[in-house]
Design an enzyme around this catalytic site. Structure first.
Site, mmCIF file in Angstrom:
data_model
loop_
_atom_site.group_PDB
_atom_site.id
_atom_site.type_symbol
_atom_site.label_atom_id
_atom_site.label_comp_id
_atom_site.label_asym_id
_atom_site.label_seq_id
_atom_site.Cartn_x
_atom_site.Cartn_y
_atom_site.Cartn_z
ATOM 1 N N PRO A 134 0.828 -1.208 0.000
ATOM 2 C CG PRO A 134 -0.881 -1.596 1.542
ATOM 3 C CD PRO A 134 0.423 -2.159 1.038
ATOM 4 C CB CYS A 135 1.232 3.789 -2.543
ATOM 5 S SG CYS A 135 -0.414 4.424 -2.976
ATOM 6 C CD GLN A 136 -3.021 3.756 1.151
ATOM 7 O OE1 GLN A 136 -2.077 2.983 1.195
ATOM 8 N NE2 GLN A 136 -4.250 3.366 0.826
#
Length: 417
Positions: A116-118
């Protein structure tokens, strides 16, 4: 053909591209339950299509049969290849055991996926009071490395946001430097590029880091991914869809004027001549938002300008923050060869993805956003409960890798395999 394992699989945008290029999926690992059902449904479509039984899939889209009845028509091993797990130290042993059973003694050729890139994204860091420092998602690459140590695939493909290049750990060192060092310790040579989806046939301005690792000591192995020139605009992928107002549309099949453009065309898809789509349902909007939407579209149509939030009449300004995110309302311009980046935030509101047709006056539907992400029209996005969910669909679509970009990467990698 090479096989692969997809970790942090999401709704399968990356995987769909590799399947199109001819790779064989061994397993998909994903923590989101809704996305896992989406993956299972897509595996059902693929199997049924390959066995000339795609009419069963259409029965499901028409809701003539239930999700369980659809799944009962395909081999159980396919359903079991979708592993609904959070990738964590606690779950790693069990995940490995299940992947080992699915491999059944066969060597794993490739691992694909990106955490996940958040935690790495510039927007995420700007909005978080701690700048995402110390967020546990920053360290998922360490678990990624455990898969590399365990299976030693010939290649791996790691995708993430460009913010990864500047995100720093608590000690001030770049996560990207730590990540590459760790992957090298696992025995891999590392090369990466920043790829913008719009350069590869996708109607979207979406730049991502695509890192490729090859086992052993190698140089200059990054595949050549030919760029293409788009000779069409965003308008093409919206014009055949039924015109609907805010709050209207349907989750189920809806007739269209029949899309026959090349953007979404895939010779392998037999059902594309069936002029219908799912998930063409617009979210409702407040009267205030609808007034703002009109101004946004009118300004673009007349002057080709984006609206600055502070330029709105005071009566339409309800946000207290007037110093940042002033482009929070944005039309997806129909006359450009690409849209703005599709992101998962669209699950919360559609202000950044306003439809260009002033008469419809709404934000985009899941199907429209899925088209921007190059998902084929027969790709169905599930919910955890089985009841259709616009929010679940938006989240999965926004987090996905564009299918066409994934296919270009997969095809190029195959050529140097």
């Amino acid at each position: 053909m090479p096989n692969y394992l997809d970790i942090f699989a999401g709704a399968g945008g990356l995987s769909e591209g590799f399947i199109r290029a001819g790779y064989e999926p061994i397993a998909h690992i994903e923590m989101d339950k809704a996305a896992c059902y989406t993956l299972k449904t897509r595996l059902a479509y693929t199997w049924l299509s390959e066995h000339q039984e795609s009419a069963t899939y259409m029965q499901y889209l028409k809701k003539d049969i239930t999700r369980k009845e659809l799944y009962d028509t395909i081999p159980e091993r396919l359903l079991k290849s979708v592993l609904n797990y959070e990738i964590s130290n606690d779950n790693l042993k069990e995940i490995f055991q299940k992947v080992d059973r699915l491999l059944n003694g066969v060597t794993l050729d490739l691992i694909v996926g990106g955490p996940p890139c958040q935690a790495y994204s510039l927007v995420g860091r700007a909005r978080d009071e701690n700048g995402m420092v110390g967020d546990s998602r920053n360290y998922l690459y360490i678990l990624y490395a455990e898969f590399l140590r365990k299976y030693r695939p010939r290649y791996f493909v790691f995708e993430n946001v460009t913010g990864l290049l500047s995100a720093k750990d608590t000690d001030g060192e770049l996560y990207f430097d730590k990540m590459r060092r760790l992957f090298k310790e696992c025995g891999y040579s590392i090369e990466y590029k920043q790829l913008n989806a719009k350069d590869y046939g996708v109607l979207q301005n979406r730049t991502r880091i695509i890192l490729i690792g090859k086992y052993g000591q190698h140089e200059g192995f990054y595949p050549n991914i030919p760029k293409v020139t788009n000779d069409y605009t965003v308008e093409e992928i919206f014009k055949d869809l039924p015109k609907i107002k805010a709050g209207k549309g349907t989750y189920g099949l809806m007739p269209t004027l029949h899309y026959n453009g090349k953007y979404l065309f895939d010779a392998k898809i037999k059902e594309q001549d069936l002029a219908s789509v799912t998930l063409h349902c617009a979210r409702p909007h407040t009267s205030q938002d609808l007034k703002i939407y009109k101004k946004v579209v009118q300004l673009w149509n007349k002057e080709k300008k984006r609206l600055n939030y502070t330029d709105l009449p005071k009566k339409l300004q309800s946000q207290k923050n007037l110093d940042s995110f002033l482009d929070r309302f944005k039309v997806v311009a129909s006359d450009l060869p690409y849209s703005q980046t599709v992101v998962a935030h669209i699950a919360k509101d559609g202000h950044y993805f306003i439809h260009p047709d002033l008469k419809q006056n709404r934000s985009l539907t899941p199907r429209e956003v899925a088209r921007l992400q190059t998902f084929p029209d027969n790709y169905y996005f599930e919910s955890a409960s089985g009841r259709p969910s616009r929010t679940a669909a938006f989240k999965q679509i926004g987090n996905a890798v564009p299918v066409l970009l994934a296919e270009k990467i997969a095809t190029a990698l195959l050529e140097v395999w």
